[in-house]
Enzyme design. Structure first.
Site, PDB file in Angstrom:
ATOM      1  N   ASP A 335       0.804  -1.227   0.000  1.00  0.00           N
ATOM      2  CA  ASP A 335       0.000   0.000   0.000  1.00  0.00           C
ATOM      3  C   ASP A 335       0.837   1.277   0.000  1.00  0.00           C
ATOM      4  O   ASP A 335       0.301   2.361  -0.190  1.00  0.00           O
ATOM      5  CB  ASP A 335      -0.938   0.007   1.212  1.00  0.00           C
ATOM      6  CG  ASP A 335      -1.879   1.201   1.235  1.00  0.00           C
ATOM      7  OD1 ASP A 335      -2.592   1.398   0.232  1.00  0.00           O
ATOM      8  OD2 ASP A 335      -1.887   1.936   2.230  1.00  0.00           O
ATOM      9  N   SER A 357      -6.066   5.951  -0.135  1.00  0.00           N
ATOM     10  CA  SER A 357      -6.532   4.675  -0.683  1.00  0.00           C
ATOM     11  C   SER A 357      -8.009   4.474  -0.375  1.00  0.00           C
ATOM     12  O   SER A 357      -8.475   4.762   0.731  1.00  0.00           O
ATOM     13  CB  SER A 357      -5.724   3.517  -0.089  1.00  0.00           C
ATOM     14  OG  SER A 357      -4.346   3.676  -0.332  1.00  0.00           O
ATOM     15  N   GLN A 407      -5.762  -1.348  -7.127  1.00  0.00           N
ATOM     16  CA  GLN A 407      -6.071  -0.375  -6.077  1.00  0.00           C
ATOM     17  C   GLN A 407      -6.702   0.861  -6.705  1.00  0.00           C
ATOM     18  O   GLN A 407      -6.362   1.244  -7.825  1.00  0.00           O
ATOM     19  CB  GLN A 407      -4.820   0.037  -5.299  1.00  0.00           C
ATOM     20  CG  GLN A 407      -5.134   0.899  -4.069  1.00  0.00           C
ATOM     21  CD  GLN A 407      -3.884   1.343  -3.324  1.00  0.00           C
ATOM     22  OE1 GLN A 407      -3.164   2.211  -3.796  1.00  0.00           O
ATOM     23  NE2 GLN A 407      -3.625   0.728  -2.170  1.00  0.00           N
TER      24      GLN A 407
END
Length: 425
Positions: A335, A357, A407
């Site tokens: 991430d 995110s 993502q």
């Protein structure tokens, strides 16, 4: 009964499902097989405790003296267990076999194997990322995670920490022969680094070959993050790989991220504001070694293609070979730099952008080692309506595709996001 079958059996015992596979393997090596005929006493009331019994085959009955006021009988069947109780070093009741019975006995000398230390229970010194992934069990399906003082935070709980800890919590509730093969998660609220995170696992399904879990991460009674994960027992099947690992310099020939940032801080040709920002990034510890494949001299003020390649691995050797641990570490690392590359084609001098995110998905195709080099290849095919979308592929040094990822992140210009316990949107 071979070791693999014993490990698989132990993985279905509720008491043991919070342990990593390495612990189950060690337990399988020291348990003693005990057989009983119908009517035999397995243990007697007030007998000294000799260990913990796990029922492998057959049925048994727990009996208390018939003269007692609250006389009760409790049936025991496969996967049940008993041992030390509230009376300390003696058994509190008789246990009698009601059929032919086979038990596995973990002797008291080995009872320390039941203790939970982290995703891995190795006695070796853990590296930083393992300390971050450590979870404290509160109940059968409930765990508590923390943000250690030396964890990366950026003013809020790092998204990869939520992903890694939630996946670790889910993994602890699944039999050891089943390993996560994909998960999907959503970032809902900003996490507070100053208070613990409660992870509540829901056992959605347990099949012969697959298991499904959902995990809600909560702070102050609010769900800040949720994850859905699927686990699979290893199976034989079709194999192919179309994706080819791109040619890149070897990681040993590239600068570590920290050293690269140190050089940028003292580069007089770069804007002062950017160098100050880089200095702040250096002060944030990160337990993953990152090596960018292309020289990174971007001031984040100039346009560049929405692509990125970098090698990464955990700093230090992980204390265990357990795939559950290694996949949690890879999830943790994934991430840090991902969908934000969607900003690259839109950067310009003086532009201020916030990126957070929104969701994150991973598919594990092959075994991974998080403490060996993995190449992360990222592409952003599109950005629209304040959202950037990116896809990623991870290759090991053999060129095998081990992980695929997607993502989406919210990208907003000229918005200052203050660390708070509020909605991310």
């Amino acid at each position: 009964m071979n070791t693999e079958s014993v490990v698989e059996f132990l993985g279905n015992v509720t008491l043991l499902q919070r342990l990593p596979s390495s612990s189950l393997k060690r337990i399988s090596e020291v348990v003693v097989f005990k057989g009983y005929d119908r009517g035999d006493y397995v243990v007697r009331e007030n007998q000294n405790v000799d260990g913990v019994y796990f029922l492998l085959q057959g049925q048994a009955q727990v009996l208390r003296s018939a003269g007692e006021e609250n006389y009760q009988e409790f049936p025991l069947k496969r996967y049940d267990f008993f041992g030390h109780g509230i009376f300390g070093d003696v058994y509190s009741a008789d246990v009698v076999a009601v059929t032919e019975l086979t038990c596995l006995l973990l002797m008291s000398d080995h009872r320390a194997l039941l203790e939970i230390k982290s995703v891995s229970d190795s006695d070796k010194e853990r590296c930083l990322v393992e300390d971050i992934l450590y979870l404290e069990p509160l109940d059968l399906n409930v765990y508590r995670g923390f943000t250690p003082p030396n964890a990366p935070t950026y003013g809020k709980v790092y998204g990869g920490q939520l992903v890694g800890q939630a996946l670790a919590a889910a993994s602890k509730t699944v039999e050891t022969m089943k390993i996560v093969h994909n998960f999907h998660c959503y970032f809902l609220l900003v996490g507070d680094i100053n208070i613990p995170i409660i992870y509540d696992v829901n056992r959605l399904r347990d099949g012969n070959n697959f298991a499904t879990r959902s995990v809600d991460a909560r702070q102050k009674g609010k769900t800040i993050f949720t994850l859905f994960a699927s686990f699979q027992k290893k199976q034989q099947g079709f194999i192919h790989q179309e994706s080819t690992m791109p040619h890149t310099p070897a990681p040993e020939t590239l600068l570590p991220r920290e050293e690269m940032l140190e050089r940028l801080v003292t580069e007089p040709l770069l804007p002062r504001d950017y160098r100050n920002q880089v200095a702040t990034e250096i002060s944030v510890p990160f337990p993953i070694d990152i090596r960018f494949c292309e020289p990174n001299r971007s001031t984040k003020q100039n346009k560049s293609p929405p692509r990125l390649k970098y090698w990464f691995r955990a700093k230090g050797k992980l204390s265990d070979d357990d795939q559950a641990l290694h996949r949690c570490v890879v999830a943790f690392a994934s991430d840090l730099i991902f969908a934000t590359i969607s900003l690259n084609p839109h950067r310009r001098e003086g532009m201020s952008v916030a990126a957070l995110s929104l969701d994150h998905s991973m598919w594990f195709h092959r075994p991974v080692r998080a403490d060996d080099w993995l190449l992360f290849v990222i592409v952003s095919p599109t950005a629209t309506e304040s959202r950037g979308f990116a896809t990623g592929k991870m290759f090991n040094r053999k060129g095998e595709l081990v992980v695929s990822l997607t993502q989406e992140a919210v990208l907003r210009e000229a918005v200052t996001i203050k660390p708070s316990f509020g909605a991310k949107l």
